[in-house]
Design an enzyme around this catalytic site. Structure first.
Site, PDB file in Angstrom:
ATOM      1  N   CYS A   1       0.838  -1.205   0.000  1.00  0.00           N
ATOM      2  CA  CYS A   1       0.000   0.000   0.000  1.00  0.00           C
ATOM      3  C   CYS A   1       0.877   1.262   0.000  1.00  0.00           C
ATOM      4  CB  CYS A   1      -0.911  -0.006   1.220  1.00  0.00           C
ATOM      5  SG  CYS A   1      -2.050   1.396   1.238  1.00  0.00           S
ATOM      6  N   CYS A  28       0.170   5.089   6.887  1.00  0.00           N
ATOM      7  CA  CYS A  28      -0.476   4.871   8.193  1.00  0.00           C
ATOM      8  C   CYS A  28       0.524   4.187   9.146  1.00  0.00           C
ATOM      9  CB  CYS A  28      -1.726   4.018   8.005  1.00  0.00           C
ATOM     10  SG  CYS A  28      -2.804   4.637   6.686  1.00  0.00           S
ATOM     11  N   CYS A  56       0.290   0.476  10.303  1.00  0.00           N
ATOM     12  CA  CYS A  56      -0.173  -0.574   9.380  1.00  0.00           C
ATOM     13  C   CYS A  56       0.937  -1.445   8.797  1.00  0.00           C
ATOM     14  CB  CYS A  56      -0.975   0.053   8.251  1.00  0.00           C
ATOM     15  SG  CYS A  56      -1.754  -1.226   7.209  1.00  0.00           S
ATOM     16  N   CYS A  67     -16.357  -9.638   5.383  1.00  0.00           N
ATOM     17  CA  CYS A  67     -15.789  -8.325   5.089  1.00  0.00           C
ATOM     18  C   CYS A  67     -14.497  -8.478   4.293  1.00  0.00           C
ATOM     19  CB  CYS A  67     -15.513  -7.598   6.403  1.00  0.00           C
ATOM     20  SG  CYS A  67     -14.802  -5.968   6.145  1.00  0.00           S
ATOM     21  N   CYS A 110     -19.484  -6.744   3.406  1.00  0.00           N
ATOM     22  CA  CYS A 110     -18.819  -5.520   3.832  1.00  0.00           C
ATOM     23  C   CYS A 110     -17.514  -5.430   3.054  1.00  0.00           C
ATOM     24  CB  CYS A 110     -18.537  -5.577   5.332  1.00  0.00           C
ATOM     25  SG  CYS A 110     -17.618  -4.149   5.937  1.00  0.00           S
ATOM     26  N   CYS A 138     -19.553   1.436   8.442  1.00  0.00           N
ATOM     27  CA  CYS A 138     -18.820   0.806   9.534  1.00  0.00           C
ATOM     28  C   CYS A 138     -17.622   1.723   9.737  1.00  0.00           C
ATOM     29  CB  CYS A 138     -18.394  -0.597   9.115  1.00  0.00           C
ATOM     30  SG  CYS A 138     -17.271  -1.369  10.302  1.00  0.00           S
ATOM     31  N   ARG A 191     -18.065  -2.762  17.829  1.00  0.00           N
ATOM     32  CA  ARG A 191     -17.291  -3.976  17.541  1.00  0.00           C
ATOM     33  C   ARG A 191     -15.957  -3.996  18.286  1.00  0.00           C
ATOM     34  NH1 ARG A 191     -17.571  -7.271  12.948  1.00  0.00           N
ATOM     35  NH2 ARG A 191     -19.003  -5.707  12.157  1.00  0.00           N
TER      36      ARG A 191
HETATM   37  N1  SAM Z   1      -6.693   0.381   3.000  1.00  0.00           N
HETATM   38  C1  SAM Z   1      -8.001   0.647   3.445  1.00  0.00           C
HETATM   39  C2  SAM Z   1      -8.083   1.809   4.403  1.00  0.00           C
HETATM   40  O1  SAM Z   1      -7.110   2.114   5.073  1.00  0.00           O
HETATM   41  O2  SAM Z   1      -9.155   2.392   4.488  1.00  0.00           O
HETATM   42  C3  SAM Z   1      -8.692  -0.548   4.059  1.00  0.00           C
HETATM   43  C4  SAM Z   1      -7.925  -1.512   4.951  1.00  0.00           C
HETATM   44  S1  SAM Z   1      -7.230  -0.831   6.447  1.00  0.00           S
HETATM   45  C5  SAM Z   1      -6.166  -2.123   6.940  1.00  0.00           C
HETATM   46  C6  SAM Z   1      -8.599  -0.841   7.584  1.00  0.00           C
HETATM   47  C7  SAM Z   1      -8.378  -0.392   8.988  1.00  0.00           C
HETATM   48  O3  SAM Z   1      -7.668  -1.377   9.710  1.00  0.00           O
HETATM   49  C8  SAM Z   1      -7.591   0.880   9.237  1.00  0.00           C
HETATM   50  O4  SAM Z   1      -8.340   2.034   9.045  1.00  0.00           O
HETATM   51  C9  SAM Z   1      -7.216   0.710  10.701  1.00  0.00           C
HETATM   52  O5  SAM Z   1      -8.197   1.316  11.530  1.00  0.00           O
HETATM   53  C10 SAM Z   1      -7.217  -0.807  10.904  1.00  0.00           C
HETATM   54  N2  SAM Z   1      -5.861  -1.285  11.203  1.00  0.00           N
HETATM   55  C11 SAM Z   1      -4.835  -1.435  10.329  1.00  0.00           C
HETATM   56  N3  SAM Z   1      -3.728  -1.861  10.942  1.00  0.00           N
HETATM   57  C12 SAM Z   1      -4.042  -1.994  12.250  1.00  0.00           C
HETATM   58  C13 SAM Z   1      -3.296  -2.387  13.417  1.00  0.00           C
HETATM   59  N4  SAM Z   1      -2.009  -2.703  13.338  1.00  0.00           N
HETATM   60  N5  SAM Z   1      -3.924  -2.411  14.609  1.00  0.00           N
HETATM   61  C14 SAM Z   1      -5.231  -2.071  14.686  1.00  0.00           C
HETATM   62  N6  SAM Z   1      -5.979  -1.683  13.628  1.00  0.00           N
HETATM   63  C15 SAM Z   1      -5.387  -1.640  12.425  1.00  0.00           C
HETATM   64  C1  DTB Z   2     -11.280  -2.470  11.310  1.00  0.00           C
HETATM   65  O1  DTB Z   2     -11.627  -1.438  11.927  1.00  0.00           O
HETATM   66  N1  DTB Z   2     -10.436  -3.386  11.768  1.00  0.00           N
HETATM   67  C2  DTB Z   2     -10.215  -4.419  10.793  1.00  0.00           C
HETATM   68  C3  DTB Z   2     -11.234  -4.055   9.684  1.00  0.00           C
HETATM   69  N2  DTB Z   2     -11.717  -2.791  10.109  1.00  0.00           N
HETATM   70  C4  DTB Z   2     -10.824  -4.065   8.279  1.00  0.00           C
HETATM   71  C5  DTB Z   2      -8.800  -4.540  10.359  1.00  0.00           C
HETATM   72  C6  DTB Z   2      -7.819  -4.744  11.489  1.00  0.00           C
HETATM   73  C7  DTB Z   2      -6.473  -4.953  10.903  1.00  0.00           C
HETATM   74  C8  DTB Z   2      -5.446  -5.342  11.918  1.00  0.00           C
HETATM   75  C9  DTB Z   2      -4.094  -5.499  11.316  1.00  0.00           C
HETATM   76  C10 DTB Z   2      -3.983  -6.583  10.290  1.00  0.00           C
HETATM   77  O2  DTB Z   2      -4.453  -7.709  10.512  1.00  0.00           O
HETATM   78  O3  DTB Z   2      -3.369  -6.341   9.234  1.00  0.00           O
HETATM   79 FE1  SF4 Z   3      -2.869   1.269   3.330  1.00  0.00          FE
HETATM   80 FE2  SF4 Z   3      -2.830   0.162   5.723  1.00  0.00          FE
HETATM   81 FE3  SF4 Z   3      -3.266   2.769   5.510  1.00  0.00          FE
HETATM   82 FE4  SF4 Z   3      -5.162   1.012   4.653  1.00  0.00          FE
HETATM   83  S1  SF4 Z   3      -4.466   1.313   6.751  1.00  0.00           S
HETATM   84  S2  SF4 Z   3      -4.435   2.857   3.604  1.00  0.00           S
HETATM   85  S3  SF4 Z   3      -3.839  -0.668   3.924  1.00  0.00           S
HETATM   86  S4  SF4 Z   3      -1.398   1.696   4.934  1.00  0.00           S
END
Ligand code: SAM
Ligand code: DTB
Ligand code: SF4
Length: 339
Positions: A55, A59, A62, A99, A130, A190, A262
């Site tokens: 990606c 973030c 992430c 989802c 979702c 959501c 959730r």
């Molecule tokens: N890329 C898209 C976005 O960011 O909208 C969708 C997938 S992204 C992984 C969805 C959500 O997962 C993020 O907004 C964040 O709130 C959550 N998330 C990602 N990494 C995480 C982590 N290490 N711990 C907790 N939540 C996480």
């Molecule tokens: C959300 O709020 N939490 C989920 C879902 N929406 C997509 C994702 C959590 C991701 C946690 C880190 C991972 O597994 O990569």
């Molecule tokens: Fe990309 Fe992760 Fe940010 Fe979603 S949360 S936009 S997958 S870096």
């Protein structure tokens, strides 16, 4: 009379709730939960990463951001058959919603028909659908809705004033715009955030305040506890106190009484007792299945045992029409407003 649905919360009002004694806060949140929900029912959704890693966003939490060395291998969009197989398995294991997540900043227009096909097939299995694909344009939201998408997940992630410390490649307003497109086409939202990223209590209150003051409360509010992943900038952040996490759930329940709250990422690092406190605080939904997107979640057997220990049952899907789903004994109004 059930608690009024409000959209005008001040930061101070939210902080007053956070500052209540733990027993008082839990009692209030538990009472509010019971006004609209059966507290023994928990909605279960299964996640699948249909496009993993690589990606371009930054973030700081992430594991899928290409710029951090986290060991997550970038993959192409998964094929339709594989997605449908995973959805069928999720249904067989007891999930009612599936989802699909993609590590995109936003989908390209050419990706939309491929995701739309996944949505159609998953829905045909009798699951709610979702997706979380990043920022959407209005036309993309419409196309997803036309394919039968019930919910779109797009998080605010944190308080407006802390957001820039976590993400620099897009701003808060971008997120609000995507949520507006999703609401405008009549999909359910959501939307939640992450705690344990080093934010202050006031900033946790600010996240919940921002969620509750959206033009419509999200139908589902994921509260994630940061999953710390080696290689991400937030790895090594001081762990959030467990009771503070439970307080965050309880205040979310009080601010958004009709939403599904959730208990999301972070459960693999929680014991049964802490998760039970989250259910007492008003959480009524979880992610179910061994994996979140790239990190671990409790295995199905552990969750089934937890439900049994606590006398919890999966929330049934009893009646469906179009994208609005009516659950047994309760009606969760889409975009609920008191007025
Ligand atoms: N890329 C898209 C976005 O960011 O909208 C969708 C997938 S992204 C992984 C969805 C959500 O997962 C993020 O907004 C964040 O709130 C959550 N998330 C990602 N990494 C995480 C982590 N290490 N711990 C907790 N939540 C996480
Ligand atoms: C959300 O709020 N939490 C989920 C879902 N929406 C997509 C994702 C959590 C991701 C946690 C880190 C991972 O597994 O990569
Ligand atoms: Fe990309 Fe992760 Fe940010 Fe979603 S949360 S936009 S997958 S870096």
């Amino acid at each position: 009379m059930p608690a009024v649905i409000r959209h005008d919360w001040t930061r101070d009002e939210v902080l007053v709730l956070f500052d209540l004694s733990f027993p008082e806060l839990m009692a209030r949140a538990g009472a509010t939960h019971r006004e609209r929900f059966d507290p023994s029912q928990v909605q279960v959704s299964t996640l699948l990463s249909v496009k993993t890693g690589g990606c371009p966003e930054d973030c700081a939490y992430c594991p899928q951001a290409a710029r951090y060395d986290t060991g997550v291998q970038a993959q192409k969009l998964m094929g339709l058959e594989e997605v449908v197989d995973k959805a069928r398995a999720a249904k067989a294991a007891g999930a009612s919603r599936f989802c699909m997540g993609a590590a995109w900043r936003s989908p390209k227009d050419r990706d939309i028909p491929k995701v739309a096909a996944m949505i159609r097939e998953v829905k045909a299995l009798g699951l709610e659908t979702c997706a979380t694909l990043g920022m959407l344009k209005g036309s993309q939201a419409q196309a997803l809705r036309d394919a039968g998408l019930d919910y779109y997940n797009h998080n605010l992630d944190t308080a407006p004033e802390f957001y820039g410390d976590v993400i620099k490649t897009r701003d808060y307003q971008d997120r609000l715009d995507t949520l507006e497109h999703v609401r405008d086409v009549g999909m359910k939202t959501c939307c939640g955030g992450i705690v344990g990223m080093g934010e202050s209590r006031s900033q946790r209150a600010g996240l919940l305040q921002a969620l509750a003051n959206l033009p419509a409360h999200p139908d589902s509010v994921p509260i994630n506890r940061l999953v710390q992943v080696e290689g991400t900038p937030l790895q090594g952040t001081a762990l959030l106190d467990s009771f503070e996490f439970v307080r965050t759930i309880a205040v979310a329940r009080l601010l958004m009484p009709a939403a599904m709250v959730r208990l999301s990422a972070g459960r693999a690092e929680m014991n049964d007792e802490l998760q039970a406190l989250c259910f007492l605080a008003g959480a009524n939904s979880i992610f179910y299945g061994e994996k979140l997107l790239t990190t671990g979640n409790p295995d199905v057997e552990a969750d089934q045992a937890l439900f049994k220990r606590l006398g919890l049952v999966p929330m049934p899907l009893v009646h469906k029409h179009d994208t609005n789903t009516v659950h047994a004994d309760i009606v969760v109004p889409a975009n609920s407003c008191a007025a």
